[in-house]
Motif scaffolding. Structure first.
Motif, PDB file in Angstrom:
ATOM      1  N   PHE A   1       0.715  -1.287   0.018  1.00  0.00           N
ATOM      2  CA  PHE A   1       0.138   0.031  -0.167  1.00  0.00           C
ATOM      3  C   PHE A   1       0.798   1.232  -0.002  1.00  0.00           C
ATOM      4  O   PHE A   1       0.560   2.114  -0.884  1.00  0.00           O
ATOM      5  N   LEU A   2       1.815   1.288   0.812  1.00  0.00           N
ATOM      6  CA  LEU A   2       2.708   2.531   0.686  1.00  0.00           C
ATOM      7  C   LEU A   2       3.128   2.687  -0.612  1.00  0.00           C
ATOM      8  O   LEU A   2       3.380   3.852  -1.062  1.00  0.00           O
ATOM      9  N   TYR A   3       3.934   1.676  -1.247  1.00  0.00           N
ATOM     10  CA  TYR A   3       4.275   1.704  -2.511  1.00  0.00           C
ATOM     11  C   TYR A   3       3.654   1.320  -4.006  1.00  0.00           C
ATOM     12  O   TYR A   3       3.858   0.506  -4.504  1.00  0.00           O
TER      13      TYR A   3
ATOM     14  N   PRO B   1       1.401   1.034   6.927  1.00  0.00           N
ATOM     15  CA  PRO B   1       0.248   1.930   6.907  1.00  0.00           C
ATOM     16  C   PRO B   1      -0.353   1.517   5.703  1.00  0.00           C
ATOM     17  O   PRO B   1      -0.016   0.768   4.826  1.00  0.00           O
ATOM     18  N   LEU B   2      -1.732   2.248   5.615  1.00  0.00           N
ATOM     19  CA  LEU B   2      -2.592   2.018   4.266  1.00  0.00           C
ATOM     20  C   LEU B   2      -2.603   3.076   3.375  1.00  0.00           C
ATOM     21  O   LEU B   2      -3.456   3.397   2.338  1.00  0.00           O
ATOM     22  N   ILE B   3      -1.612   4.234   3.303  1.00  0.00           N
ATOM     23  CA  ILE B   3      -1.438   5.132   2.533  1.00  0.00           C
ATOM     24  C   ILE B   3      -0.141   5.109   1.990  1.00  0.00           C
ATOM     25  O   ILE B   3       0.728   4.428   2.157  1.00  0.00           O
TER      26      ILE B   3
ATOM     27  N   SER C   1      -4.356   4.545  -0.335  1.00  0.00           N
ATOM     28  CA  SER C   1      -3.998   3.772  -1.572  1.00  0.00           C
ATOM     29  C   SER C   1      -5.097   3.256  -2.358  1.00  0.00           C
ATOM     30  O   SER C   1      -6.085   2.726  -1.876  1.00  0.00           O
ATOM     31  N   PRO C   2      -5.016   3.468  -3.827  1.00  0.00           N
ATOM     32  CA  PRO C   2      -5.944   2.755  -4.600  1.00  0.00           C
ATOM     33  C   PRO C   2      -6.120   1.391  -4.525  1.00  0.00           C
ATOM     34  O   PRO C   2      -7.088   0.945  -5.149  1.00  0.00           O
ATOM     35  N   HIS C   3      -5.459   0.852  -4.033  1.00  0.00           N
ATOM     36  CA  HIS C   3      -5.355  -0.833  -4.105  1.00  0.00           C
ATOM     37  C   HIS C   3      -5.997  -1.235  -2.923  1.00  0.00           C
ATOM     38  O   HIS C   3      -6.377  -2.507  -3.049  1.00  0.00           O
TER      39      HIS C   3
ATOM     40  N   LYS D   1      -4.705   3.907  10.280  1.00  0.00           N
ATOM     41  CA  LYS D   1      -5.193   2.479  10.344  1.00  0.00           C
ATOM     42  C   LYS D   1      -3.900   1.386   9.855  1.00  0.00           C
ATOM     43  O   LYS D   1      -3.395   1.709   8.972  1.00  0.00           O
ATOM     44  N   MET D   2      -4.412   0.210  10.276  1.00  0.00           N
ATOM     45  CA  MET D   2      -3.702  -0.966   9.617  1.00  0.00           C
ATOM     46  C   MET D   2      -4.881  -1.821   9.329  1.00  0.00           C
ATOM     47  O   MET D   2      -6.059  -1.799   9.713  1.00  0.00           O
TER      48      MET D   2
END
Length: 227
Positions: A148-150, A177-179, A186-188, A218-219
């Motif tokens: 998600f980060l990448y 993280p989720l960003i 993250s779009p995924h 969030k996680m």
């Protein structure tokens, strides 16, 4: 993997504990750390008597190679952190200089433990989406600052395959993280959650106790359906 493309930036045991909300009960379980790099989580948890295995493709390199690359990257990252410091929350970590001390301390602990850890089978060269473990071999899997980060570098197909592989080898998966690196959602994330649900897994977003990158609150927690 070429060493020049590696960006080692290790996090501490305390940071892992906060990021993944690891309770004392959790720390007594078998834990897999995926993409740990030069984090000190393995070294510190092992010293506490815990059972942990870390996987990362960078474990193909020697201690000396990693130590040299850490020194190079540190000198690159610190000025960059100073320029982008408004993207972070400076409460628990008071300054860029303090962050540097925390990161370098974690990476030095990793380096001191690396040879023994490899000998003991605690540091294993491996990379998603294929891991060399049995089904549900671990109680908990934690994945820090990769998925998600990448999102720009790792496509949706690889995200889905990677999360499914993590859910195969561990009874519970925690990802943070989720960003993205740019600080946006993250779009995924939603497609991955939808795929997990379709495959019978329970996937939920849970508040993390760690606050540093803005928006990284969030996680993702994944368990087998009904767990």
């Amino acid at each position: 993997m070429e060493l020049k493309n590696v960006v080692p930036w290790g996090r501490s045991f305390a940071e892992y504990q906060q990021m993944f909300c690891l309770s004392e009960t959790d720390l007594d379980k078998s834990i897999l750390g995926c993409g740990d790099g030069p984090a000190s989580f393995n070294a510190e948890l092992t010293a506490r008597g815990g059972f942990v295995v870390s996987v990362d493709p960078t474990y193909s390199f020697s201690r000396e190679q990693l130590e040299a690359r850490i020194a190079e990257v540190y000198d690159e990252i610190m000025p960059r952190m100073e320029k982008t410091k408004d993207n972070y929350i400076w409460e628990n970590i008071g300054s860029v200089q303090e962050l540097g001390r925390i990161r370098m301390s974690a990476m030095q602990q990793f380096l001191a433990d690396y040879a023994k850890g490899k000998e003991d089978g605690r540091y294993i060269e491996a990379a998603l989406p294929v891991l060399p473990f049995k089904n549900e071999q671990f109680d908990i899997e934690v994945c820090s600052h990769y998925l998600f980060l990448y999102s720009e570098q790792v496509d949706l197909r690889l995200h889905v395959a990677s999360v499914m592989e993590l859910a195969r080898v561990a009874k519970e998966v925690r990802i943070y993280p989720l960003i993205t690196l740019n600080g946006i959602a993250s779009p995924h994330l939603q497609p991955v959650v939808a795929h997990l649900s379709a495959e019978g897994f329970k996937a939920e977003l849970v508040d993390s106790q760690f606050q540093f990158q803005r928006g990284a609150e969030k996680m993702l927690v994944v368990r087998a359906g009904g767990s």
